[in-house]
Design a protein around this motif. Sequence first.
Motif, PDB file in Angstrom:
ATOM      1  N   ILE A 223      -4.082   2.032  -9.738  1.00 48.61           N
ATOM      2  CA  ILE A 223      -3.343   3.300  -9.778  1.00 48.61           C
ATOM      3  C   ILE A 223      -2.546   3.291 -11.076  1.00 48.61           C
ATOM      4  CG2 ILE A 223      -1.571   4.694  -8.646  1.00 48.61           C
ATOM      5  CD1 ILE A 223      -2.232   3.100  -6.029  1.00 48.61           C
ATOM      6  N   ASP A 224      -2.958   4.110 -12.029  1.00 52.73           N
ATOM      7  CA  ASP A 224      -2.297   4.138 -13.332  1.00 52.73           C
ATOM      8  C   ASP A 224      -1.349   5.329 -13.418  1.00 52.73           C
ATOM      9  OD1 ASP A 224      -3.413   1.832 -14.392  1.00 52.73           O
ATOM     10  OD2 ASP A 224      -5.236   2.888 -15.006  1.00 52.73           O
ATOM     11  N   LEU A 225      -0.083   5.015 -13.703  1.00 54.26           N
ATOM     12  CA  LEU A 225       0.952   6.047 -13.767  1.00 54.26           C
ATOM     13  C   LEU A 225       1.765   5.873 -15.042  1.00 54.26           C
ATOM     14  CD1 LEU A 225       2.346   5.475 -10.145  1.00 54.26           C
ATOM     15  CD2 LEU A 225       0.862   7.367 -10.830  1.00 54.26           C
ATOM     16  N   VAL A 259       9.289   4.474 -11.867  1.00 54.95           N
ATOM     17  CA  VAL A 259      10.601   4.444 -12.521  1.00 54.95           C
ATOM     18  C   VAL A 259      10.689   3.447 -13.674  1.00 54.95           C
ATOM     19  CG1 VAL A 259      11.955   5.304 -10.588  1.00 54.95           C
ATOM     20  CG2 VAL A 259      11.431   2.856 -10.721  1.00 54.95           C
ATOM     21  N   ARG A 260       9.779   2.487 -13.725  1.00 54.22           N
ATOM     22  CA  ARG A 260       9.827   1.560 -14.863  1.00 54.22           C
ATOM     23  C   ARG A 260       8.447   1.006 -15.183  1.00 54.22           C
ATOM     24  NH1 ARG A 260      12.942  -3.925 -13.470  1.00 54.22           N
ATOM     25  NH2 ARG A 260      11.714  -4.530 -15.268  1.00 54.22           N
ATOM     26  N   VAL A 261       8.324   0.565 -16.426  1.00 49.68           N
ATOM     27  CA  VAL A 261       7.043   0.052 -16.914  1.00 49.68           C
ATOM     28  C   VAL A 261       6.751  -1.289 -16.259  1.00 49.68           C
ATOM     29  CG1 VAL A 261       5.817  -0.755 -18.976  1.00 49.68           C
ATOM     30  CG2 VAL A 261       7.368   1.215 -19.131  1.00 49.68           C
ATOM     31  N   VAL A 277      -0.901  -1.296  -9.074  1.00 51.90           N
ATOM     32  CA  VAL A 277      -0.216  -0.159  -9.682  1.00 51.90           C
ATOM     33  C   VAL A 277       0.187  -0.585 -11.081  1.00 51.90           C
ATOM     34  CG1 VAL A 277       1.801   1.356  -9.587  1.00 51.90           C
ATOM     35  CG2 VAL A 277       0.755   0.554  -7.480  1.00 51.90           C
ATOM     36  N   ARG A 278      -0.083   0.255 -12.059  1.00 56.61           N
ATOM     37  CA  ARG A 278       0.313  -0.068 -13.434  1.00 56.61           C
ATOM     38  C   ARG A 278       1.050   1.140 -14.010  1.00 56.61           C
ATOM     39  NH1 ARG A 278      -5.335  -2.075 -15.904  1.00 56.61           N
ATOM     40  NH2 ARG A 278      -5.759   0.139 -15.654  1.00 56.61           N
ATOM     41  N   VAL A 279       2.210   0.865 -14.556  1.00 59.40           N
ATOM     42  CA  VAL A 279       3.033   1.971 -15.076  1.00 59.40           C
ATOM     43  C   VAL A 279       3.272   1.780 -16.571  1.00 59.40           C
ATOM     44  CG1 VAL A 279       5.216   3.203 -14.867  1.00 59.40           C
ATOM     45  CG2 VAL A 279       4.176   2.183 -12.828  1.00 59.40           C
ATOM     46  N   SER A 280       3.054   2.847 -17.306  1.00 61.11           N
ATOM     47  CA  SER A 280       3.331   2.838 -18.755  1.00 61.11           C
ATOM     48  C   SER A 280       4.525   3.746 -19.034  1.00 61.11           C
ATOM     49  CB  SER A 280       2.112   3.345 -19.530  1.00 61.11           C
ATOM     50  OG  SER A 280       1.934   4.729 -19.276  1.00 61.11           O
ATOM     51  N   ARG A 281       5.039   3.706 -20.247  1.00 56.43           N
ATOM     52  CA  ARG A 281       6.063   4.669 -20.635  1.00 56.43           C
ATOM     53  C   ARG A 281       5.454   6.062 -20.596  1.00 56.43           C
ATOM     54  NH1 ARG A 281       7.250   0.902 -24.934  1.00 56.43           N
ATOM     55  NH2 ARG A 281       6.191   2.205 -26.450  1.00 56.43           N
ATOM     56  N   PHE A 290      -1.120  -2.731 -24.986  1.00 54.65           N
ATOM     57  CA  PHE A 290       0.276  -2.977 -24.598  1.00 54.65           C
ATOM     58  C   PHE A 290       0.859  -1.908 -23.682  1.00 54.65           C
ATOM     59  CE2 PHE A 290       0.483  -5.005 -29.041  1.00 54.65           C
ATOM     60  CZ  PHE A 290       0.121  -6.250 -28.542  1.00 54.65           C
ATOM     61  N   ARG A 291       0.023  -1.022 -23.144  1.00 50.59           N
ATOM     62  CA  ARG A 291       0.594   0.150 -22.471  1.00 50.59           C
ATOM     63  C   ARG A 291       1.363  -0.179 -21.196  1.00 50.59           C
ATOM     64  NH1 ARG A 291      -4.668  -0.243 -21.260  1.00 50.59           N
ATOM     65  NH2 ARG A 291      -5.508   0.609 -19.329  1.00 50.59           N
ATOM     66  N   HIS A 292       1.060  -1.331 -20.576  1.00 51.93           N
ATOM     67  CA  HIS A 292       1.797  -1.686 -19.357  1.00 51.93           C
ATOM     68  C   HIS A 292       2.718  -2.878 -19.578  1.00 51.93           C
ATOM     69  CE1 HIS A 292      -2.135   0.040 -17.795  1.00 51.93           C
ATOM     70  NE2 HIS A 292      -1.237   0.961 -17.565  1.00 51.93           N
TER      71      HIS A 292
END
Lengths: 299, 114
Positions: A223-225, A259-261, A277-281, A290-292
Amino acid sequence: MMVTTSSKTDLAREALAAARRVRIRAGASAEAPISIFDLVEEHYRDEIELRFKAAPSLEGLYVRGEPSAGTTSIIIVSALRPAGRQRTTCAHELGHHVFGHGSSIDEVVEDGTSRRFEPNEHVANAFAAFLTMPKLGILKAFTDRDTRPELASPTTVYAVASQFGVGFTTLVNHLWLTLGAMSADRAAQLLKVAPKRMREELLGAAVPGELVLFDQHWRGRAIDLAVGDHVIVPPGAAVEADTLKFVSKRSGGDAHVAVRVGRGRVVDGDSGNAAYVRVSRAQYEGRALFRHLEESDDE
Amino acid sequence: MDPDKKQLQIASRIRTARENAGLSQGQAAKLLGVARPTITECEAGRRKVTAVELTAMAKTYGVGVAWLAGEVGDAASPDEDRIELAAREIAGLKDDDLANVLQLVRSIRAKGKR
């Protein structure tokens, strides 16, 4: 140039075969959803440098490298476009690479249509569609949800689009125009549904950013957010991630906001389904690599 | 070029390359295995960068060492000429956007294999 239906069909056939070759190279089955950014990063890392850049009028760019001259190929994807659009653009630019096309630049065109027929653009578009929305996988995703494209609710179509990481409109057009799995009437009905309005209904509020629907049938992709995006998970699913924060209970499940990377995991105990789950800026600019990447402690 | 000016040019390119790579100074320091003040000092031009450090930065930031070292100028390459030619047919593309992506392309294109 005179463009015949048969030449378009030949291009589509070439695109399909190339998409299959790329999936084989990446070790992905013919039906699995893929993360196109991971695919480029992991399987084309010696050939392509993938970047995100905020350039409002730019959709994407492909620069062909010459290995003999020591230059690398480059894909630049706009950091300012919706996530589904970014993935489609990346797949399109990868298409230029695998077909050996020269450098090309794509501007933002809101209706998704080109002014004139360009064989290279046509084949890259078809390649992107077949790679990100494989027929077997898409049809199976509807079967898994006990329906088929013609009968599926807008929410189910949205869930399938989420699972494959593409836009709702992109998926409807693919089902209708390419796969022939949806009638023109049904596609027209669905295309009247604004994805933004659907997000509002599912979340109960108008919020900026993307909404991902992670249901019990989701398989095969993280899940990329981006920070500020929302995800709805099955009721009671365990969220093992401090990158997400619970927002509210909705009819479709529990809504969380990124809410955070960083990285985490969602586990649905009832179905046994789990995904990273992976979160980027938000509107991340930089190397895809480097996105996560989490902030270091001394920031 | 004057050695001081050269050092400032390298410092400026190191900073640009890090920012274009999507890294904060802290993240870059961690990836490069150096203290964060080292990054700050290099980017301010107050500390000379060794050849080994320059190579490591080029690899991490995904750019060519020659560009980072200021050995590649701002003149357009044949690749860029082709892109600019293609871009002229695109009515909606803004000059600033084109300039920004071409600058990025220039820094990356000679990075070679990772």
